[in-house]
Scaffold this active site. Structure first.
Site, PDB file in Angstrom:
ATOM      1  N   ARG A   1      -1.442  -8.313  13.875  1.00 18.85           N
ATOM      2  CA  ARG A   1      -2.279  -7.232  13.229  1.00 18.85           C
ATOM      3  C   ARG A   1      -2.501  -7.932  11.885  1.00 18.85           C
ATOM      4  NH1 ARG A   1       2.853  -4.957  11.694  1.00 18.85           N
ATOM      5  NH2 ARG A   1       3.843  -3.470  13.885  1.00 18.85           N
TER       6      ARG A   1
ATOM      7  N   ARG B   1      11.007  -6.596   6.079  1.00 22.25           N
ATOM      8  CA  ARG B   1      11.358  -4.702   5.911  1.00 22.25           C
ATOM      9  C   ARG B   1      11.995  -4.635   7.673  1.00 22.25           C
ATOM     10  NH1 ARG B   1       5.439  -1.754   5.951  1.00 22.25           N
ATOM     11  NH2 ARG B   1       4.798  -3.063   8.058  1.00 22.25           N
TER      12      ARG B   1
ATOM     13  N   LYS C   1       0.644  -1.073   0.108  1.00 27.30           N
ATOM     14  CA  LYS C   1       0.271  -0.304  -0.043  1.00 27.30           C
ATOM     15  C   LYS C   1       0.900   1.074   0.019  1.00 27.30           C
ATOM     16  CE  LYS C   1      -2.432  -0.421   3.543  1.00 27.30           C
ATOM     17  NZ  LYS C   1      -2.695  -1.808   4.339  1.00 27.30           N
TER      18      LYS C   1
ATOM     19  N   ARG D   1      10.675  -3.024  10.274  1.00 32.80           N
ATOM     20  CA  ARG D   1      10.863  -1.791  10.439  1.00 32.80           C
ATOM     21  C   ARG D   1      10.464  -2.414  12.673  1.00 32.80           C
ATOM     22  NH1 ARG D   1       5.543   0.546   8.594  1.00 32.80           N
ATOM     23  NH2 ARG D   1       4.074  -0.240  10.296  1.00 32.80           N
TER      24      ARG D   1
ATOM     25  N   ARG E   1     -10.157   0.984   9.115  1.00 28.97           N
ATOM     26  CA  ARG E   1     -10.002   0.279   9.320  1.00 28.97           C
ATOM     27  C   ARG E   1     -10.991  -1.063  10.332  1.00 28.97           C
ATOM     28  NH1 ARG E   1      -3.788   1.008   9.215  1.00 28.97           N
ATOM     29  NH2 ARG E   1      -2.843  -0.429   9.768  1.00 28.97           N
TER      30      ARG E   1
HETATM   31  P1  AMP Z   1       0.124   1.273   9.003  1.00 31.89           P
HETATM   32  O1  AMP Z   1       0.986   2.041   8.616  1.00 31.89           O
HETATM   33  O2  AMP Z   1      -0.735   2.057   8.588  1.00 31.89           O
HETATM   34  O3  AMP Z   1       0.289   0.159   9.335  1.00 31.89           O
HETATM   35  O4  AMP Z   1      -0.198   1.564  10.329  1.00 31.89           O
HETATM   36  C1  AMP Z   1       1.061   1.486  11.676  1.00 31.89           C
HETATM   37  C2  AMP Z   1      -0.269   1.234  13.446  1.00 31.89           C
HETATM   38  O5  AMP Z   1      -0.926   1.777  13.697  1.00 31.89           O
HETATM   39  C3  AMP Z   1      -0.931   0.460  13.327  1.00 31.89           C
HETATM   40  O6  AMP Z   1      -0.814  -0.817  13.541  1.00 31.89           O
HETATM   41  C4  AMP Z   1      -1.616   0.195  14.348  1.00 31.89           C
HETATM   42  O7  AMP Z   1      -1.640   0.410  15.059  1.00 31.89           O
HETATM   43  C5  AMP Z   1      -2.163   2.380  14.122  1.00 31.89           C
HETATM   44  N1  AMP Z   1      -3.145   2.614  13.002  1.00 31.89           N
HETATM   45  C6  AMP Z   1      -2.979   3.450  11.731  1.00 31.89           C
HETATM   46  N2  AMP Z   1      -3.883   3.205  11.099  1.00 31.89           N
HETATM   47  C7  AMP Z   1      -5.163   3.460  11.937  1.00 31.89           C
HETATM   48  C8  AMP Z   1      -6.646   4.031  11.856  1.00 31.89           C
HETATM   49  N3  AMP Z   1      -6.833   3.980  11.143  1.00 31.89           N
HETATM   50  N4  AMP Z   1      -7.299   2.312  13.182  1.00 31.89           N
HETATM   51  C9  AMP Z   1      -6.721   2.262  13.771  1.00 31.89           C
HETATM   52  N5  AMP Z   1      -4.978   2.494  14.937  1.00 31.89           N
HETATM   53  C10 AMP Z   1      -4.759   2.422  13.678  1.00 31.89           C
END
Ligand code: AMP
Length: 190
Positions: free
Chosen positions: A144, A131, A16, A133, A92
């Site tokens: 996740r 990756r 993404k 991180r 989400r």
């Molecule tokens: P991402 O970079 O989108 O994978 O987001 C990293 C982390 O941020 C996720 O594992 C969640 O803990 C939190 N996060 C990001 N976007 C959301 C969302 N829309 N709702 C809830 N938690 C989020």
């Protein structure tokens, strides 16, 4: 052509982020990544960052009210009305999808398309371990992915019911996948 308003969906590690960079380059829309917003808040040491850090490290989800507030603030800015938006990492949960619908209704915008980048679980797990991180421990990755199946995958039906869903095969080079994404966007906008 009217500014693009789209959602990009897919498991963590589906590409993404890479596809989003290419999309904003091609369409000139604003990239609203809720993960990036939260990581910036953590780095800046704000109250939001302090609240979000433990949740993010464990692979959990930050609360819907907090996330809906962030997106509401951002989506009502004039730059997005003019330039369009690519939502990445949001919605989400079904609560977030309902909130997004309400926010868009109020601001007189509508979504053009939700593109789902489909990559199998074993492939994304290997990519994420690669990756490296700091929040990519095996436990956090598994958590996740579980939450994605449980909370986010049902949104595919939600978007499909509104005629907005386009699922594309996310296995391939970034360029191959990008061509499929653009084709899907253009099909939906016609
Ligand atoms: P991402 O970079 O989108 O994978 O987001 C990293 C982390 O941020 C996720 O594992 C969640 O803990 C939190 N996060 C990001 N976007 C959301 C969302 N829309 N709702 C809830 N938690 C989020």
């Amino acid at each position: 052509m009217a500014p693009l308003r789209m959602v990009i969906l897919g498991r963590q590690g589906s590409g993404k982020g890479t596809q989003s960079e290419r999309l904003i380059g091609a369409y000139g829309c604003i990239h609203l990544s809720t993960g990036d917003v939260l990581r910036a808040a953590v780095a800046a040491g704000t109250e939001l960052g302090r609240q979000a850090k433990a949740v993010m490290d464990s692979g959990g989800l930050v609360g819907d009210d907090i996330m809906n507030g962030i997106v509401r603030d951002r989506l009502t800015h004039a730059d997005i009305a003019a330039g369009g938006v690519l939502l990445d990492g949001y919605p989400r949960t079904s609560d977030q999808a309902d909130a997004l619908e309400a926010i868009l209704d109020e601001s007189g915008h509508r979504l053009d398309v939700a593109v789902n980048i489909d990559v199998p679980i074993d492939v994304v797990t290997a990519r994420m371990l690669d990756r490296g991180r700091s929040d990519d421990t095996l436990e956090a990755i598994q958590r996740r992915l579980e939450l994605y199946e449980e909370q986010t995958a049902p949104l595919l039906d939600w978007f499909d019911a509104r005629g907005l869903l386009a699922t594309i095969d996310g296995v391939g080079t970034p360029g191959e996948v990008f061509d499929r994404v653009v084709a899907a966007v253009e099909r939906q906008r016609r």
